[in-house]
Design a protein around this motif. Structure first.
Motif, PDB file in Angstrom:
ATOM      1  N   THR A 116       0.888   1.930   1.236  1.00 23.67           N
ATOM      2  CA  THR A 116       1.519   2.405   0.005  1.00 23.67           C
ATOM      3  C   THR A 116       0.823   3.647  -0.556  1.00 23.67           C
ATOM      4  OG1 THR A 116       0.197   0.788  -1.214  1.00 23.67           O
ATOM      5  CG2 THR A 116       2.457   0.177  -0.675  1.00 23.67           C
ATOM      6  N   GLY A 138       6.534   6.111  -6.020  1.00 22.61           N
ATOM      7  CA  GLY A 138       5.829   5.500  -4.902  1.00 22.61           C
ATOM      8  C   GLY A 138       6.233   6.158  -3.597  1.00 22.61           C
ATOM      9  N   TYR A 172      -5.377   0.518  -5.552  1.00 22.81           N
ATOM     10  CA  TYR A 172      -4.864  -0.828  -5.826  1.00 22.81           C
ATOM     11  C   TYR A 172      -4.704  -1.034  -7.334  1.00 22.81           C
ATOM     12  CZ  TYR A 172      -4.742  -5.929  -6.239  1.00 22.81           C
ATOM     13  OH  TYR A 172      -4.403  -7.216  -6.565  1.00 22.81           O
ATOM     14  N   GLY A 266       4.870  -2.044  -5.288  1.00 25.90           N
ATOM     15  CA  GLY A 266       4.606  -0.870  -6.109  1.00 25.90           C
ATOM     16  C   GLY A 266       3.901  -1.242  -7.389  1.00 25.90           C
ATOM     17  N   TRP A 267       3.914  -0.317  -8.309  1.00 21.91           N
ATOM     18  CA  TRP A 267       3.280  -0.519  -9.607  1.00 21.91           C
ATOM     19  C   TRP A 267       4.318  -0.637 -10.725  1.00 21.91           C
ATOM     20  CZ3 TRP A 267       1.130   1.757  -5.493  1.00 21.91           C
ATOM     21  CH2 TRP A 267      -0.201   1.444  -5.195  1.00 21.91           C
ATOM     22  N   GLN A 295      -1.313  -3.223  -8.311  1.00 20.83           N
ATOM     23  CA  GLN A 295      -0.163  -3.215  -7.398  1.00 20.83           C
ATOM     24  C   GLN A 295       0.580  -4.554  -7.441  1.00 20.83           C
ATOM     25  OE1 GLN A 295      -0.576  -3.415  -2.942  1.00 20.83           O
ATOM     26  NE2 GLN A 295       0.002  -1.257  -3.094  1.00 20.83           N
ATOM     27  N   LYS A 297       4.103  -7.030  -6.122  1.00 22.06           N
ATOM     28  CA  LYS A 297       5.051  -7.280  -5.035  1.00 22.06           C
ATOM     29  C   LYS A 297       6.058  -8.317  -5.508  1.00 22.06           C
ATOM     30  CE  LYS A 297       3.828 -11.573  -3.420  1.00 22.06           C
ATOM     31  NZ  LYS A 297       4.711 -12.709  -3.127  1.00 22.06           N
TER      32      LYS A 297
END
Length: 400
Positions: A116, A138, A172, A266-267, A295, A297
């Motif tokens: 990522t 992203g 991260y 992503g964030w 981060q 998911k």
């Protein structure tokens, strides 16, 4: 050319020192003939030229230049080449190393998605007397030179100010300088923030008359190579090779992945100009437009094209297969991914369609990239993704 140089010098002499800057590690402070020629031709504004003026040699009129392009290396089998595209069978992509025993929840495991990236700009904050990064999209690492993302992440103004555009890999927690696991004994290697050299948006990218955008895909070339390590690796793209399909136990990337609970990572950046409903901005404590600093998911079912059209009340067409959708579960947060961020699959259980990435020979394959959708998380509307299989030839043609 000498007259042009003298003219530029006179202009730069009247600029305050706060407008000059230090050159980046991969730039040179010199008389940048290319920039001067662009200025003379009207391709570069005065303010853009000023932005690149060297702080250390203000009175000389020198500017910070990107180094001359390296001799082209288009060897598709050389990992150091911009043309390189890793394959599953070579064990050079899709692999990962978990560095945590975190189970469940919305936070991703550190090291589980090492492909990522976050994309954004850098600007000088005179109040704080330092440079600030603002992340907005992203992306995924597909080789040492290129990031795959959405075309809508780069407007014409972003591309004109390319000297301010950066990519961040190996991060991260966006709020910390150093990412360490609980206890502090194990830390990820430092993230890499690299200047962008070129943005290659698909030439057919446009707003769709029926809503959203079409051909929403872009390649971002960097000024220097990404250094791979345990926490920075390439994603696998869906090339459709026999070994790759065998690993996933499928025959194709259309019918065989319907229902599979893919992971969007992503964030949480969901602010775009292409949502189909009202748009609400959200910022993390870093000042970036991401909903979370750590981060995230989320697993989302991949839907058939017919299901996608029904869920969007036939406002969007999925007939040509160039876009796909995933999610659509009432009450489940489908806004964890980033614009331009990945939708990936791995080995999965046939009965439940759940991914089982911890099995032997597991490998991450990116099937989609986040394009647009609803900002009303959990509303029952799926997210719309660019289908990567339809752009493999375009990607190969533009890796140079």
């Amino acid at each position: 050319m000498r007259e042009a140089m003298m003219y530029v010098i006179l202009m730069l002499l009247i600029i305050s020192t706060t407008q000059a800057r230090d050159c980046y590690s991969n730039e040179e402070c010199t008389d940048c003939n290319d920039l001067l020629q662009k200025f003379r031709n009207g391709e570069l504004t005065r303010s853009q030229l000023v932005d690149d003026q060297c702080r250390s040699t203000k009175s000389s009129g020198f500017t910070c230049c990107k180094p001359a392009k390296e001799v082209a290396n288009n060897d598709q089998n050389d990992e150091n080449s911009p043309a390189y595209l890793p394959r599953v069978e070579d064990h050079k992509c899709g692999q990962f190393l978990d560095s945590s025993n975190i189970v469940g929840g919305e936070d991703a495991k550190p090291g589980r998605y090492p492909f990522t990236a976050v994309l954004g700009s850098r600007y000088y904050n005179s109040t704080q007397d330092k440079y600030i990064y603002t992340w907005r999209c992203g992306g995924t690492i597909i080789n040492r030179w290129y990031i795959l993302t959405a075309a809508h992440c780069y407007t014409s103004s972003n591309i004109r100010a390319i000297s301010k555009e950066y990519v961040n890999v190996g991060d991260y927690d966006l709020s910390t300088e150093k990412d360490c696991l609980p206890g502090g004994r194990t830390c990820l290697e430092p993230n890499q923030i690299i200047l962008v050299q070129e943005v290659k948006n698909n030439k057919d990218f446009r707003r769709s008359p029926r809503g959203g955008v079409d051909y929403d895909i872009s390649l971002v070339k960097l000024t220097k190579k990404i250094e791979t390590n345990k926490y920075v690796r390439f994603v696998c793209l869906p090339l459709g090779l026999p070994n790759e399909l065998r690993r996933l136990n499928i025959n194709n990337y259309e019918q065989d992945i319907i229902g599979v609970r893919a992971h969007a990572i992503g964030w949480g950046y969901t602010t775009t100009n292409f949502t189909l409903d009202s748009n609400e901005d959200s910022k993390s404590k870093t000042g970036s437009k991401f909903a979370k600093d750590i981060q995230q998911k989320v697993d989302l079912p991949i839907l058939s094209n017919n299901e996608c059209e029904k869920l969007f009340d036939n406002r969007l067409s999925f007939d040509d297969g160039k876009r796909m959708c995933a999610g659509g579960e009432q009450g489940k947060d489908s806004c964890k991914g980033d614009s331009g961020g990945p939708l990936v699959i791995n080995k999965f259980v046939k009965s439940t369609k759940n991914l089982v990435p911890d099995q032997e020979e597991s490998v991450w394959v990116q099937v989609g990239l986040t394009s647009f959708g609803s900002n009303k998380c959990g509303s029952g509307k799926p997210g719309v993704y660019t289908r990567i299989t339809k752009y493999i030839d375009w990607i190969k043609q533009n890796l140079n």
